[in-house]
Motif scaffolding. Structure first.
Motif, mmCIF file in Angstrom:
data_model
loop_
_atom_site.group_PDB
_atom_site.id
_atom_site.type_symbol
_atom_site.label_atom_id
_atom_site.label_comp_id
_atom_site.label_asym_id
_atom_site.label_seq_id
_atom_site.Cartn_x
_atom_site.Cartn_y
_atom_site.Cartn_z
ATOM 1 N N ARG A 1 -9.753 18.074 22.998
ATOM 2 C CA ARG A 1 -10.126 18.123 21.583
ATOM 3 C C ARG A 1 -9.735 19.459 20.959
ATOM 4 O O ARG A 1 -9.375 19.512 19.779
ATOM 5 N N LEU A 2 -9.792 20.526 21.740
ATOM 6 C CA LEU A 2 -9.377 21.839 21.250
ATOM 7 C C LEU A 2 -7.875 22.052 21.343
ATOM 8 O O LEU A 2 -7.384 23.112 20.937
ATOM 9 N N ALA A 3 -7.147 21.072 21.889
ATOM 10 C CA ALA A 3 -5.686 21.150 22.038
ATOM 11 C C ALA A 3 -5.273 22.335 22.899
ATOM 12 O O ALA A 3 -4.281 23.006 22.613
ATOM 13 N N ILE A 4 -6.046 22.579 23.963
ATOM 14 C CA ILE A 4 -5.690 23.629 24.920
ATOM 15 C C ILE A 4 -4.947 22.981 26.076
ATOM 16 O O ILE A 4 -5.505 22.126 26.771
ATOM 17 N N PRO A 5 -3.694 23.328 26.317
ATOM 18 C CA PRO A 5 -2.918 22.657 27.370
ATOM 19 C C PRO A 5 -3.436 23.001 28.760
ATOM 20 O O PRO A 5 -4.183 23.971 28.962
ATOM 21 N N GLY A 6 -3.043 22.207 29.723
ATOM 22 C CA GLY A 6 -3.505 22.390 31.097
ATOM 23 C C GLY A 6 -3.104 23.719 31.697
ATOM 24 O O GLY A 6 -3.828 24.275 32.526
ATOM 25 N N GLY B 1 -16.487 14.367 4.901
ATOM 26 C CA GLY B 1 -15.805 13.435 5.792
ATOM 27 C C GLY B 1 -15.359 14.090 7.082
ATOM 28 O O GLY B 1 -15.436 13.485 8.159
ATOM 29 N N ARG B 2 -14.892 15.339 6.984
ATOM 30 C CA ARG B 2 -14.484 16.048 8.198
ATOM 31 C C ARG B 2 -15.673 16.276 9.122
ATOM 32 O O ARG B 2 -15.557 16.124 10.346
ATOM 33 N N VAL B 3 -16.825 16.631 8.555
ATOM 34 C CA VAL B 3 -18.018 16.845 9.372
ATOM 35 C C VAL B 3 -18.407 15.570 10.098
ATOM 36 O O VAL B 3 -18.744 15.592 11.292
ATOM 37 N N LEU B 4 -18.357 14.439 9.422
ATOM 38 C CA LEU B 4 -18.704 13.167 10.059
ATOM 39 C C LEU B 4 -17.714 12.818 11.170
ATOM 40 O O LEU B 4 -18.113 12.345 12.246
ATOM 41 N N ASP B 5 -16.442 13.050 10.935
ATOM 42 C CA ASP B 5 -15.434 12.755 11.963
ATOM 43 C C ASP B 5 -15.622 13.647 13.184
ATOM 44 O O ASP B 5 -15.560 13.162 14.329
ATOM 45 N N GLU B 6 -15.839 14.944 12.965
ATOM 46 C CA GLU B 6 -15.998 15.851 14.091
ATOM 47 C C GLU B 6 -17.305 15.582 14.842
ATOM 48 O O GLU B 6 -17.371 15.734 16.061
#
Length: 426
Positions: free
Chosen positions: A181-186, A112-117
């Motif tokens: 998506r990687l949650a890297i801030p500005g 399920g994680r693979v399908l979501d990603e």
């Protein structure tokens, strides 16, 4: 060097207006992909989309497209490089759907994680290739990151750990969604120092991410490494002559990710510290370890991991890595290769559930588990336990000594609600 925040659709425009504009200036191709339609008098931004539109013969009339005062850069739709990826994802999705009532949630969690990603990655730009630089403490990955970027972006030094959070460097615009998506801030998004050379042009579309140490003493740093590695398109593993054979690297990362060899780079750094032919000897031993991990090596034209040596401090070999990365990014197949390898890994985990001892059917362990679940469902377990208690009680009455029977009678008469007369002997 200042942080660059990629705002994606445009500056000063609300998300609602941008979505409406995309809806008005987009169409769907027969295979379900959404492609951008050029504005009146405008040109296509991507030749591949133009060729697809010409082949389908569904060019949009110029009068139907609104002529906005401010022209925004077109966002390229995700175009899978392999026609086999979509059917494989559909097959995995169907398998998971059919198995929800038969298997527990933990067994299907990875699929399920693979399908979501995969769905999340396919909604984002295919013009960009996200490559992470990972390595152990003191391997020199931040120095290599700065060398590729041509600027002092990531801090380097003797303090450990030096890198505490992922830092991204994007060579082109339009990578905001990927970095979100990687949650890297500005504040941790940078731009490289480009001089307009052919080497810089070859890296157009590259998004480079410097990760914390995978063997850091801080648990949070290791968690960030694991999270980002599951989302990027490719990985550059930086090893040094002292810890290239570290068990933590091979057992925790390289061996489980052996199926992702085509999107893996293994770089032996700090070769300036090795005298004579020692660098070649260490590199050969590194190839041997990768072969033992089950990771195919991309040699003699065969697909597999790219292994090379360099010195990020002196610059030796960095140019070769830059050229290799340029060709890799220019192919725009890294995302599809990553997703295909993830599907392979998910299918390999599910295979023992459906195939036992090399043939379809239930194995011995599966049969026992099925029998236990069936017995629990029909109440056989409770009935068996009640029968066992009754058998033990009758056996005790038949085989017990007179004193034991007297003691049991005494205990029985003391129970509340006993119908036996206290004076009646057994």
């Amino acid at each position: 060097m200042t942080a660059v925040i990629d705002e994606g659709p445009g500056r000063g425009e609300s998300p609602t207006s941008h979505e409406d504009r995309n809806h008005r200036s987009a169409r769907r191709t027969p295979d379900g992909l959404r492609t951008a339609v050029p504005e009146a008098g405008g040109d296509w931004n991507d030749g591949l989309i133009a060729r697809r539109a010409a082949a389908n013969g569904t060019d949009t009339e110029a009068g139907n497209v609104p002529n906005d005062e401010v022209r925004l850069p077109q966002v390229e739709a995700y175009v899978p490089s392999s026609g086999l990826l979509r059917p494989r994802l559909d097959a995995l999705r169907e398998l998971v759907g059919l198995s929800r009532a038969r298997l527990d949630r933990a067994t299907l969690a990875e699929a399920g994680r693979v399908l979501d990603e995969a769905a999340a990655r396919q909604r984002l730009s295919s013009r960009h290739t996200v490559v992470a630089i990972a390595g152990a403490t003191g391997s020199g990955k931040s120095t290599l990151f700065n060398s590729l970027a041509g600027a002092q972006i990531s801090d380097t030094g003797l303090r450990r750990p030096t890198t505490s959070a992922p830092i991204a460097c994007s060579w082109t615009d339009g990578a905001a969604g990927l970095l979100d998506r990687l949650a890297i801030p500005g504040r941790l998004r940078r731009r490289p120092q480009q001089s307009g050379t052919d080497a810089d042009e070859a890296l157009q579309g590259l998004v480079l991410v410097d990760l914390p140490d995978h063997d850091s003493a801080a648990t949070g740093h290791r968690d960030q490494v694991d999270r980002v590695l599951a989302l990027v398109d490719a990985v550059i593993w930086v090893v040094d002559p002292e810890k290239y054979a570290d068990a933590a690297l091979h057992e925790r990362y390289l061996r489980p990710l052996a199926g992702h060899a085509e999107i893996t780079f293994v770089v032996l750094n700090q070769i300036d510290r090795l005298p004579g032919d020692a660098a070649d000897q260490v590199l050969d031993d590194l190839r041997r370890l990768l072969d033992e991990d089950g990771m195919a090596l991309g040699e003699h034209g065969e697909p597999g991991a790219t292994v090379m040596s360099l010195s990020a401090l002196t610059g030796e070999g960095v140019g070769e890595l830059r050229e290799t990365l340029g060709r890799f990014v220019h192919e725009r197949t890294a995302a599809a290769r990553r997703l295909s390898a993830d599907v392979d890994a998910a299918a390999a985990r599910l295979r023992p559930v459906y195939v036992a001892e090399g043939r379809p059917g239930l194995g011995e362990g599966a049969r026992e588990e099925f029998a236990d679940r069936l017995a629990e469902a029909v109440g056989a377990a409770a009935a068996g336990q009640a029968a066992e208690r009754e058998w033990r009680r009758n056996a005790g009455r038949a085989c017990g000594t007179p004193w034991l029977r007297l003691w049991r009678w005494y205990e029985f008469t003391r129970r509340p609600g006993s119908l036996e007369c206290p004076g009646a002997a057994p």
